[in-house]
Motif scaffolding. Structure first.
Motif, PDB file in Angstrom:
ATOM      1  N   LEU A  12      13.276   5.017 -17.963  1.00 21.45           N
ATOM      2  CA  LEU A  12      14.324   5.666 -18.388  1.00 21.45           C
ATOM      3  C   LEU A  12      15.100   6.587 -17.981  1.00 21.45           C
ATOM      4  N   PRO A  13      15.965   6.228 -17.077  1.00 20.74           N
ATOM      5  CA  PRO A  13      16.528   7.143 -16.197  1.00 20.74           C
ATOM      6  C   PRO A  13      18.145   7.098 -17.086  1.00 20.74           C
ATOM      7  N   ASP A  14      18.199   6.445 -17.782  1.00 15.63           N
ATOM      8  CA  ASP A  14      19.510   7.413 -19.305  1.00 15.63           C
ATOM      9  C   ASP A  14      18.733   7.309 -20.570  1.00 15.63           C
ATOM     10  N   GLU A  15      19.548   7.683 -21.335  1.00 16.12           N
ATOM     11  CA  GLU A  15      19.265   7.173 -23.024  1.00 16.12           C
ATOM     12  C   GLU A  15      19.093   5.748 -23.445  1.00 16.12           C
ATOM     13  N   VAL A  32      16.532   5.688 -27.750  1.00 13.24           N
ATOM     14  CA  VAL A  32      15.813   6.857 -27.068  1.00 13.24           C
ATOM     15  C   VAL A  32      15.587   7.889 -25.949  1.00 13.24           C
ATOM     16  N   SER A  33      14.881   8.510 -26.247  1.00  5.42           N
ATOM     17  CA  SER A  33      15.213  10.420 -24.774  1.00  5.42           C
ATOM     18  C   SER A  33      14.203  10.093 -23.940  1.00  5.42           C
ATOM     19  N   ARG A  34      14.017  10.549 -23.251  1.00  4.16           N
ATOM     20  CA  ARG A  34      12.681  10.930 -22.470  1.00  4.16           C
ATOM     21  C   ARG A  34      13.024  12.468 -21.131  1.00  4.16           C
ATOM     22  N   GLY A  35      13.281  13.537 -21.959  1.00  2.31           N
ATOM     23  CA  GLY A  35      13.515  14.363 -21.206  1.00  2.31           C
ATOM     24  C   GLY A  35      15.426  14.245 -20.849  1.00  2.31           C
ATOM     25  N   HIS A  36      15.943  13.926 -21.975  1.00  2.77           N
ATOM     26  CA  HIS A  36      17.245  13.506 -21.516  1.00  2.77           C
ATOM     27  C   HIS A  36      17.341  15.142 -22.307  1.00  2.77           C
ATOM     28  N   ALA A  37      18.540  15.178 -22.123  1.00  3.33           N
ATOM     29  CA  ALA A  37      19.745  16.114 -22.303  1.00  3.33           C
ATOM     30  C   ALA A  37      21.377  15.706 -22.334  1.00  3.33           C
ATOM     31  N   SER A  38      22.590  16.420 -23.067  1.00  2.00           N
ATOM     32  CA  SER A  38      23.493  16.457 -22.709  1.00  2.00           C
ATOM     33  C   SER A  38      24.423  17.618 -21.827  1.00  2.00           C
TER      34      SER A  38
END
Length: 105
Positions: A12-15, A32-38
């Motif tokens: 999941l390189p991007d949301e 779906v996020s996995r360690g993502h942030a703005s």
């Protein structure tokens, strides 16, 4: 029958943002996020109101008006008014963070 937890890619390189339903006035998304942030310095500033429910994982939201950041766990929800600038500070990097977002006028 569709399930919010189905078909989440291992990588999941991007949301992952998927529209589940829409009409003229409402849009429903699975995010779906996995360690993502703005990105640093980025603020969401949306035309529509947003009801967001954290279904799984963990996350933190910050608002531009200076109020305290909000930590979210499964079952937590909040309403973000149109043009209420906000950002995602972090999401859990060890598991999927699954959001159900409803955008409406």
């Amino acid at each position: 029958m569709p399930n919010l937890f189905d078909q989440i890619p291992a990588a999941l390189p991007d949301e992952l943002i998927q529209t589940l339903g829409r009409s003229e006035y409402v849009r429903i998304e699975r995010i779906v996020s996995r360690g993502h942030a703005s990105p640093a310095g980025f603020w969401y500033d949306q035309e529509q109101h947003e009801f967001v429910l954290l279904v799984g994982g963990r996350a933190r939201l910050t608002f531009a008006d200076g109020r305290a950041s909000v930590d979210l766990a499964p079952g937590d929800w909040l309403e973000i008014r149109a043009h209420e600038r906000h950002r995602v500070d972090w999401t859990d990097s060890q598991q999927e963070t699954v959001w159900l977002a409803v955008y409406y006028r």
